[in-house]
Design a protein around this motif. Structure first.
Motif, mmCIF file in Angstrom:
data_model
loop_
_atom_site.group_PDB
_atom_site.id
_atom_site.type_symbol
_atom_site.label_atom_id
_atom_site.label_comp_id
_atom_site.label_asym_id
_atom_site.label_seq_id
_atom_site.Cartn_x
_atom_site.Cartn_y
_atom_site.Cartn_z
ATOM 1 N N GLU A 32 -8.165 -7.616 -1.569
ATOM 2 C CA GLU A 32 -8.452 -8.742 -2.205
ATOM 3 C C GLU A 32 -8.852 -9.960 -1.126
ATOM 4 N N LYS A 33 -8.328 -9.921 -0.001
ATOM 5 C CA LYS A 33 -8.702 -10.840 1.142
ATOM 6 C C LYS A 33 -10.238 -10.353 1.654
ATOM 7 N N ARG A 34 -10.564 -9.264 1.697
ATOM 8 C CA ARG A 34 -11.847 -8.568 2.147
ATOM 9 C C ARG A 34 -12.728 -8.969 1.001
ATOM 10 N N ARG A 35 -12.362 -8.937 -0.198
ATOM 11 C CA ARG A 35 -13.305 -9.339 -1.249
ATOM 12 C C ARG A 35 -13.593 -10.609 -1.497
ATOM 13 N N ALA A 36 -12.463 -11.638 -0.893
ATOM 14 C CA ALA A 36 -12.808 -12.932 -1.107
ATOM 15 C C ALA A 36 -13.690 -13.453 0.064
ATOM 16 N N GLN A 37 -13.435 -12.765 1.374
ATOM 17 C CA GLN A 37 -14.080 -13.038 2.535
ATOM 18 C C GLN A 37 -15.513 -12.615 2.198
ATOM 19 N N HIS A 38 -15.687 -11.512 1.748
ATOM 20 C CA HIS A 38 -17.345 -10.988 1.375
ATOM 21 C C HIS A 38 -17.918 -12.032 0.549
ATOM 22 N N ASN A 39 -17.350 -12.599 -0.412
ATOM 23 C CA ASN A 39 -17.724 -13.318 -1.340
ATOM 24 C C ASN A 39 -18.303 -14.716 -0.625
ATOM 25 N N GLU A 40 -17.476 -15.109 -0.017
ATOM 26 C CA GLU A 40 -17.662 -16.482 0.757
ATOM 27 C C GLU A 40 -18.941 -16.273 1.722
ATOM 28 N N VAL A 41 -18.808 -15.190 2.548
ATOM 29 C CA VAL A 41 -19.961 -14.864 3.523
ATOM 30 C C VAL A 41 -21.405 -14.771 2.529
ATOM 31 N N GLU A 42 -21.245 -14.086 1.445
ATOM 32 C CA GLU A 42 -22.478 -13.916 0.502
ATOM 33 C C GLU A 42 -22.897 -15.222 -0.156
ATOM 34 N N ARG A 43 -21.859 -16.112 -0.458
ATOM 35 C CA ARG A 43 -22.275 -17.205 -0.936
ATOM 36 C C ARG A 43 -22.979 -18.331 0.185
ATOM 37 N N ARG A 44 -22.364 -18.127 1.313
ATOM 38 C CA ARG A 44 -23.057 -19.073 2.727
ATOM 39 C C ARG A 44 -24.598 -18.369 2.678
ATOM 40 N N TYR A 76 -5.450 7.268 3.763
ATOM 41 C CA TYR A 76 -5.169 7.358 2.187
ATOM 42 C C TYR A 76 -3.806 7.519 2.174
ATOM 43 N N SER A 77 -2.943 6.481 2.680
ATOM 44 C CA SER A 77 -1.377 6.797 2.725
ATOM 45 C C SER A 77 -0.912 6.116 1.379
ATOM 46 N N PRO A 78 -0.236 6.862 0.545
ATOM 47 C CA PRO A 78 0.117 6.132 -0.740
ATOM 48 C C PRO A 78 1.201 5.310 -0.549
ATOM 49 N N LYS A 79 1.828 5.306 0.495
ATOM 50 C CA LYS A 79 3.015 4.439 0.700
ATOM 51 C C LYS A 79 2.789 2.738 0.750
ATOM 52 N N SER A 80 1.329 2.533 1.201
ATOM 53 C CA SER A 80 1.198 1.402 1.329
ATOM 54 C C SER A 80 0.227 0.680 0.246
ATOM 55 N N GLU A 81 0.475 0.763 -0.985
ATOM 56 C CA GLU A 81 -0.355 0.588 -1.854
ATOM 57 C C GLU A 81 -0.521 -0.837 -2.243
ATOM 58 N N ALA A 82 0.664 -1.506 -2.277
ATOM 59 C CA ALA A 82 0.699 -2.961 -2.433
ATOM 60 C C ALA A 82 0.028 -3.882 -1.361
ATOM 61 N N PRO A 83 0.154 -3.400 0.073
ATOM 62 C CA PRO A 83 -0.628 -4.187 1.064
ATOM 63 C C PRO A 83 -1.881 -3.992 0.903
ATOM 64 N N ARG A 84 -2.259 -2.602 0.560
ATOM 65 C CA ARG A 84 -3.764 -2.411 0.531
ATOM 66 C C ARG A 84 -4.297 -3.198 -0.585
ATOM 67 N N THR A 113 -3.739 -6.379 -1.682
ATOM 68 C CA THR A 113 -3.811 -7.553 -1.002
ATOM 69 C C THR A 113 -4.832 -7.563 -0.008
ATOM 70 N N ARG A 114 -4.888 -6.604 0.901
ATOM 71 C CA ARG A 114 -5.857 -6.583 1.772
ATOM 72 C C ARG A 114 -7.244 -6.450 1.351
#
Length: 80
Positions: free
Chosen positions: A41-53, A28-36, A38-39
């Motif tokens: 969003e990428k995880r959600r997009a990958q999960h959505n792709e896997v679920e669609r397949r 729970y590091s507060p200094k990395s909020e922006a990269p988190r 983005t990460r």
């Protein structure tokens, strides 16, 4: 602590090489909020792709089964 395993879906399905599970240093590091964000969003997009397949595969199997089984049409499967 929390543990994460980072593998691609192909590695999981093909039984890829054994990997060690390593804990995150600061979950729970507060200094990395922006990269988190983005990460996440990428995880959600990958999960959505896997679920669609996954859904596509299931739907393809249903269509194949409906062609094999006598007196089974797609109209009947949708209505129950």
């Amino acid at each position: 602590g929390q543990f994460f395993v980072m593998m691609s879906p192909q590695e999981v399905l093909q039984g890829g090489a054994q990997r060690s599970i390593t804990p995150r240093a600061h979950p729970y590091s507060p200094k990395s909020e922006a990269p988190r964000a983005t990460r996440d969003e990428k995880r959600r997009a990958q999960h959505n792709e896997v679920e669609r397949r996954r859904r596509d595969k299931i739907n393809n199997w249903i269509v194949q089964l409906s062609k094999i089984i006598p007196d089974c049409s797609m109209e009947n499967t949708k209505s129950g």
